[in-house]
Design a protein around this motif. Structure first.
Motif, PDB file in Angstrom:
ATOM      1  N   GLU A 200      -8.671  57.644   8.990  1.00  8.85           N
ATOM      2  CA  GLU A 200      -8.150  57.751   9.770  1.00  8.85           C
ATOM      3  C   GLU A 200      -8.249  57.923  11.611  1.00  8.85           C
ATOM      4  OE1 GLU A 200      -8.384  61.615   7.488  1.00  8.85           O
ATOM      5  OE2 GLU A 200      -7.890  59.631   6.923  1.00  8.85           O
ATOM      6  N   LEU A 201      -9.804  58.352  11.486  1.00 11.78           N
ATOM      7  CA  LEU A 201     -10.521  58.523  12.603  1.00 11.78           C
ATOM      8  C   LEU A 201     -10.561  56.861  12.959  1.00 11.78           C
ATOM      9  CD1 LEU A 201     -12.949  60.681  11.711  1.00 11.78           C
ATOM     10  CD2 LEU A 201     -11.256  61.494  12.683  1.00 11.78           C
ATOM     11  N   LYS A 202     -10.729  55.892  11.916  1.00  9.54           N
ATOM     12  CA  LYS A 202     -11.030  54.166  13.239  1.00  9.54           C
ATOM     13  C   LYS A 202      -9.942  54.301  13.828  1.00  9.54           C
ATOM     14  CE  LYS A 202     -13.158  52.764   8.444  1.00  9.54           C
ATOM     15  NZ  LYS A 202     -12.583  51.588   7.242  1.00  9.54           N
ATOM     16  N   GLU A 203      -8.727  54.553  13.727  1.00  6.54           N
ATOM     17  CA  GLU A 203      -8.687  53.808  15.492  1.00  6.54           C
ATOM     18  C   GLU A 203      -7.972  55.104  16.578  1.00  6.54           C
ATOM     19  OE1 GLU A 203      -3.497  53.686  16.277  1.00  6.54           O
ATOM     20  OE2 GLU A 203      -3.803  54.505  14.326  1.00  6.54           O
ATOM     21  N   LYS A 204      -8.615  56.211  15.788  1.00  6.02           N
ATOM     22  CA  LYS A 204      -9.126  57.342  17.058  1.00  6.02           C
ATOM     23  C   LYS A 204      -9.958  57.229  17.927  1.00  6.02           C
ATOM     24  CE  LYS A 204      -8.518  62.151  18.343  1.00  6.02           C
ATOM     25  NZ  LYS A 204      -7.881  62.081  19.227  1.00  6.02           N
ATOM     26  N   TYR A 205     -11.402  56.613  17.949  1.00  2.00           N
ATOM     27  CA  TYR A 205     -12.508  56.393  17.679  1.00  2.00           C
ATOM     28  C   TYR A 205     -12.764  55.184  18.303  1.00  2.00           C
ATOM     29  CZ  TYR A 205     -14.301  60.973  15.587  1.00  2.00           C
ATOM     30  OH  TYR A 205     -14.771  62.100  15.053  1.00  2.00           O
ATOM     31  N   TYR A 206     -12.016  54.086  17.643  1.00  2.00           N
ATOM     32  CA  TYR A 206     -11.637  52.954  18.238  1.00  2.00           C
ATOM     33  C   TYR A 206     -11.350  52.968  19.843  1.00  2.00           C
ATOM     34  CZ  TYR A 206     -10.200  48.441  19.955  1.00  2.00           C
ATOM     35  OH  TYR A 206     -10.155  46.915  19.976  1.00  2.00           O
ATOM     36  N   LYS A 207      -9.917  53.943  20.016  1.00  2.00           N
ATOM     37  CA  LYS A 207      -9.833  53.511  21.425  1.00  2.00           C
ATOM     38  C   LYS A 207     -10.789  54.557  22.622  1.00  2.00           C
ATOM     39  CE  LYS A 207      -5.345  53.847  20.035  1.00  2.00           C
ATOM     40  NZ  LYS A 207      -3.597  54.526  20.055  1.00  2.00           N
ATOM     41  N   THR A 208     -11.422  55.786  21.883  1.00  2.00           N
ATOM     42  CA  THR A 208     -12.487  56.251  22.349  1.00  2.00           C
ATOM     43  C   THR A 208     -13.570  55.916  22.806  1.00  2.00           C
ATOM     44  OG1 THR A 208     -11.540  58.191  21.179  1.00  2.00           O
ATOM     45  CG2 THR A 208     -13.901  58.516  22.683  1.00  2.00           C
ATOM     46  N   TYR A 209     -14.165  55.075  21.666  1.00  2.00           N
ATOM     47  CA  TYR A 209     -15.686  54.191  21.489  1.00  2.00           C
ATOM     48  C   TYR A 209     -15.187  52.733  23.340  1.00  2.00           C
ATOM     49  CZ  TYR A 209     -17.560  54.876  17.635  1.00  2.00           C
ATOM     50  OH  TYR A 209     -17.775  55.989  16.438  1.00  2.00           O
ATOM     51  N   SER A 210     -13.797  52.270  23.457  1.00  2.00           N
ATOM     52  CA  SER A 210     -13.804  51.437  24.426  1.00  2.00           C
ATOM     53  C   SER A 210     -13.432  52.082  25.145  1.00  2.00           C
ATOM     54  CB  SER A 210     -12.148  50.831  23.896  1.00  2.00           C
ATOM     55  OG  SER A 210     -12.259  50.372  22.535  1.00  2.00           O
ATOM     56  N   ALA A 222     -13.406  41.900  20.251  1.00  2.00           N
ATOM     57  CA  ALA A 222     -13.548  43.018  19.514  1.00  2.00           C
ATOM     58  C   ALA A 222     -12.062  42.836  18.795  1.00  2.00           C
ATOM     59  CB  ALA A 222     -12.891  44.593  20.866  1.00  2.00           C
ATOM     60  N   THR A 223     -12.528  44.351  18.076  1.00  2.00           N
ATOM     61  CA  THR A 223     -11.516  43.325  16.143  1.00  2.00           C
ATOM     62  C   THR A 223     -11.119  45.352  16.966  1.00  2.00           C
ATOM     63  OG1 THR A 223     -12.195  41.701  15.223  1.00  2.00           O
ATOM     64  CG2 THR A 223     -10.679  43.151  13.934  1.00  2.00           C
ATOM     65  N   GLU A 224      -9.533  45.647  17.166  1.00  2.00           N
ATOM     66  CA  GLU A 224      -9.475  46.989  16.438  1.00  2.00           C
ATOM     67  C   GLU A 224      -9.520  47.565  15.255  1.00  2.00           C
ATOM     68  OE1 GLU A 224      -4.726  48.974  18.120  1.00  2.00           O
ATOM     69  OE2 GLU A 224      -4.627  46.332  17.782  1.00  2.00           O
ATOM     70  N   ASN A 225      -9.975  48.851  15.613  1.00  2.00           N
ATOM     71  CA  ASN A 225      -9.896  49.917  14.871  1.00  2.00           C
ATOM     72  C   ASN A 225     -10.658  49.275  13.885  1.00  2.00           C
ATOM     73  OD1 ASN A 225      -8.209  51.396  15.699  1.00  2.00           O
ATOM     74  ND2 ASN A 225      -6.300  50.172  14.475  1.00  2.00           N
ATOM     75  N   GLU A 226     -11.902  48.123  13.641  1.00  2.00           N
ATOM     76  CA  GLU A 226     -12.794  47.279  13.412  1.00  2.00           C
ATOM     77  C   GLU A 226     -13.763  47.081  14.334  1.00  2.00           C
ATOM     78  OE1 GLU A 226     -10.899  43.959  11.313  1.00  2.00           O
ATOM     79  OE2 GLU A 226     -10.384  44.903  10.592  1.00  2.00           O
ATOM     80  N   GLU A 227     -14.354  46.741  14.826  1.00  2.00           N
ATOM     81  CA  GLU A 227     -14.966  46.495  15.478  1.00  2.00           C
ATOM     82  C   GLU A 227     -15.264  47.072  17.062  1.00  2.00           C
ATOM     83  OE1 GLU A 227     -18.867  42.809  14.315  1.00  2.00           O
ATOM     84  OE2 GLU A 227     -16.034  42.636  15.519  1.00  2.00           O
TER      85      GLU A 227
END
Length: 295
Positions: A200-210, A222-227
């Motif tokens: 459940e952290l992947k979506e949150k951290y993807y947005k934060t990294y971006s 970029a692939t949402e929530n993956e890379e």
């Protein structure tokens, strides 16, 4: 070598003809850095009485793991004409800037040990200290080894601006000027969110990294929530932004710093960033070493 840490050599015999590559006997800190980042040495923390095996070759881009220790790991990094005897001779006499490399070596050991121990926030802390440590010195070391004085002077003029800039901005200019045509400079670095253990952290951290990639032109894919794939120089800027926004907590600035509530699992947040960051630093250090060897 720092009194707390001791190298345990298992690849180069102390009485061999290539004995100056033996990190236990040759206390040259530049050799220590070379062996650590090539993933070819063991190190004991004598305070905690714990041994660590370093087997990740960060001089390769992207980094790889060494399945078997062999001396060819050294020469595979260089052009064919560079033999192990050349490296042995180089590390026999390479003694300039010893205090500088001693400092970097110790910070690097702490960074690598924290990374292996899954203390990724701590590892990032030491990684950033390495970046700050090399940001001013490496460009000057590079310029000092140029054979043409005028070329050295002209190059330094490009790095220094009329307005006062930080050492980190100075380092960025150096990287962009000297290495812009190199293959690694044109290659992207991938933040792999599959390394995050809490789904459940992947979506949150993807947005934060971006959000921490200020210049969006540095996002190459970029692939949402993956890379998220970032340009080489963009990853440098990203690491600086992560440090500034996480380790600072001033509330009155125009930048919105990261709150602890946004990064409840800091080791998970930093986990996908560390190996890439060490790889980035290793590539630049290796370029300086190659240039020195050639000189």
């Amino acid at each position: 070598m720092n009194k707390r840490y001791k190298y345990n050599e298992s690849l180069i015999r102390a009485n061999s003809k290539n004995k100056y590559l033996n990190a236990s006997e040759n206390r040259n800190p530049l050799l220590g850095i070379f062996r650590l980042l090539s993933g070819t040495i063991n190190c004991t923390d004598e305070f905690l009485e714990k041994n660590h095996k370093f087997r990740t070759n960060y001089f390769q881009f992207p980094y790889i793991d060494n399945d078997v220790l062999k001396q060819s790991i050294f020469t595979d990094l260089f052009p064919e004409e560079v033999k192990i005897s050349h490296l042995n001779s180089y590390f026999k006499v390479a003694r300039r800037n010893k205090k500088f490399y001693e400092t970097i070596e110790c910070e690097l050991i702490k960074c690598l040990i924290a990374n292996k121990s899954a203390n990724f926030l701590e590892s990032f802390f030491y990684l950033y200290r390495v970046i700050e440590g090399i940001s001013y010195s490496l460009p000057l070391i590079f310029a000092s080894k140029l054979k043409d004085y005028n070329k050295s002077y002209d190059l330094l003029q490009k790095f220094f601006s009329k307005s006062k800039e930080s050492e980190l901005a100075f380092f960025k200019k150096f990287i962009c000027e000297v290495y812009k045509e190199e293959d690694f400079f044109k290659t992207s670095i991938s933040i792999n969110l599959d390394l995050i253990d809490v789904e459940e952290l992947k979506e949150k951290y993807y947005k934060t990294y971006s959000s921490l990639i200020i210049d969006k032109k540095n996002i190459e894919d970029a692939t949402e929530n993956e890379e998220v794939k970032i340009s080489f120089i963009g990853y440098y800027e990203f690491m600086i932004e992560v440090r500034n926004r996480y380790f600072h907590f001033l509330q009155g600035t125009w930048k919105e710093n990261l709150k602890t509530t946004e990064v409840l699992y800091p080791d998970q947040f930093f986990k996908p960033l560390i190996d890439n960051g060490i790889n980035w630093v290793a590539i630049i250090l290796f370029e300086i070493l190659k240039f020195d060897l050639d000189s």
